[in-house]
Design an enzyme around this catalytic site. Structure first.
Site, PDB file in Angstrom:
ATOM      1  N   SER A  99       6.682  -0.833  -2.824  1.00  0.00           N
ATOM      2  CA  SER A  99       5.688   0.127  -3.340  1.00  0.00           C
ATOM      3  C   SER A  99       5.805   1.464  -3.162  1.00  0.00           C
ATOM      4  O   SER A  99       6.576   1.855  -2.315  1.00  0.00           O
ATOM      5  CB  SER A  99       4.353  -0.399  -2.727  1.00  0.00           C
ATOM      6  OG  SER A  99       4.044  -1.771  -3.015  1.00  0.00           O
ATOM      7  N   SER A 147       7.342  -4.373  -6.488  1.00  0.00           N
ATOM      8  CA  SER A 147       7.206  -3.042  -6.037  1.00  0.00           C
ATOM      9  C   SER A 147       5.744  -2.630  -6.876  1.00  0.00           C
ATOM     10  O   SER A 147       5.444  -2.697  -8.054  1.00  0.00           O
ATOM     11  CB  SER A 147       8.194  -2.030  -6.628  1.00  0.00           C
ATOM     12  OG  SER A 147       7.793  -0.733  -6.163  1.00  0.00           O
ATOM     13  N   ASP A 185       3.557   0.202  -7.602  1.00  0.00           N
ATOM     14  CA  ASP A 185       3.782   1.666  -8.007  1.00  0.00           C
ATOM     15  C   ASP A 185       2.440   2.106  -8.752  1.00  0.00           C
ATOM     16  O   ASP A 185       2.229   1.757  -9.771  1.00  0.00           O
ATOM     17  CB  ASP A 185       5.104   1.751  -9.091  1.00  0.00           C
ATOM     18  CG  ASP A 185       6.238   1.086  -8.365  1.00  0.00           C
ATOM     19  OD1 ASP A 185       6.460   1.402  -7.519  1.00  0.00           O
ATOM     20  OD2 ASP A 185       6.839   0.288  -9.124  1.00  0.00           O
TER      21      ASP A 185
END
Length: 367
Positions: free
Chosen positions: A242, A280, A282
């Protein structure tokens, strides 16, 4: 375990991107090249280290005066929503930030949110408050820390909030960045700022990244792997990363415009090679320091005047990620996984060699 002193330069003494000649863009920075260059924004870290089991912590971004009765305009953007950005939906709906922004480890996020609510309800003027929207972002530090132990406690959150300060800001393996990795290297917290004229006034933009994402690092257009700079090959990290990008500005922007600014924070990660993988999360979050509903003050900036601010955000986030990689320290986690920071001298040598090769190619006949 130890708490990091937020007034100490800490790992930043290793050398930031700009000090190494790797400044991004042509705009000047604020005096500290940090999020704290934005007037009225303070940052605090609590760093928890008990090697090799625990490398974790919490980072607090504290705008002066923010609260349920004095919200700030804000916007949020999920580039890939595999994460736990607590409080995001209310910001998206109302365009208002009413607490500090805290960054921590994935499984500690919920305890951190609860501690933030308790801290907010003790602030002056909150005796009649019956609802508060805590804002907590997270990255998964499970590669280099015992994430299941959930080591971040209420006292650590309160320390980060109470000790938040302006001025020089520690980077790398501090606070919510202590156990993070990015692009094959040890990473952590990174920050940068820009000053620029906008619609007839000088404004400051500051960013802070909690960097923990996959991909292949790019510096000045050159891909850089750990092997390229003499580091041992590391096994592939699971896609449980992340990146949280937090931007603040004293420019007079409304919530819709701040959402547009938050998007640029996530877009900027592509410059350094982010893969935006399935696992991830983001996220970009941007807030203004001018309270909502202020009757006096400058008019909101026109949309067609925002391009310089967007460009500044791209530059600042790119430099902040480089700072996170350069100021971190080698860390070994509980299962023997080790990650090394981006080493300055081999990186500079690699870039010099690449530039010399490019110059040589351009001077060849017929090039």
């Amino acid at each position: 375990m130890r708490a990091h002193d937020p007034s100490s330069p800490g790992p930043a003494a290793r050398g930031r991107a700009r000090a190494l000649g790797l400044a991004v863009g042509g705009l000047p920075t604020g005096p500290h090249n940090a999020l704290t260059d934005v007037p009225g924004v303070r940052v605090g870290h609590t760093t928890l280290i008990r090697p090799p089991e625990v490398h974790s912590g919490v980072t607090a971004i504290v705008p002066d005066g923010v609260g349920p009765g004095s919200p700030l305009p804000a916007g949020v953007f999920a580039g890939n929503g595999y994460g736990k950005l607590i409080g995001a939906t209310q910001i998206a709906e109302l365009g208002a930030l009413e607490t500090p922004v805290l960054l921590t480890s994935t499984l500690s996020a919920f305890r951190v949110a609860d501690a933030l609510v308790g801290w907010m309800l003790e602030r002056p003027g909150t005796a009649d408050v019956r609802s508060v929207n805590p804002v907590v972002g997270e990255c998964n530090d499970g590669l280099l820390s015992d994430i299941r132990s959930r080591p971040v406690r209420e006292e650590h959150v309160r320390a980060a909030l109470d000790e938040a300060s302006g001025g020089l800001l520690a980077e790398g393996c501090v606070g919510g960045g202590t156990g993070l990795t990015a692009l094959g290297f040890k990473s952590g917290i990174g920050t940068s700022s820009r000053r620029l004229p906008l619609a007839g006034r000088e404004i400051t933009l500051g960013v802070l990244v909690q960097a923990n994402f996959g991909g292949t690092l790019r510096v000045r257009g050159r891909t850089v792997t750990p092997a390229d700079v003499g580091l041992p090959l590391a096994g592939p990290a699971p896609e449980t990363g992340s990146c949280m990008v937090v931007a603040a500005t004293d420019a007079p922007l409304d919530a819709r415009q701040l959402t547009r600014l938050a998007r640029r924070g996530v877009y900027a990660l592509a410059r350094v090679g982010a893969a935006y993988g399935h696992g991830s999360g983001d996220y970009g979050l941007a807030f203004g320091t001018r309270p909502l509903g202020t009757p006096a003050g400058p008019a909101v900036v026109r949309d067609d005047d925002l391009d310089p601010l967007f460009a500044a955000a791209l530059d600042a986030v790119e430099e902040a990620v480089l700072n996170a990689l350069l100021t971190a320290t080698t860390t070994t986690g509980p299962r023997g996984h080790t990650r090394h920071p981006l080493p300055a001298a081999p990186l500079l040598a690699l870039l010099r060699d690449a530039a010399a090769e490019e110059c040589e190619r351009s001077e060849r006949p017929g090039a």
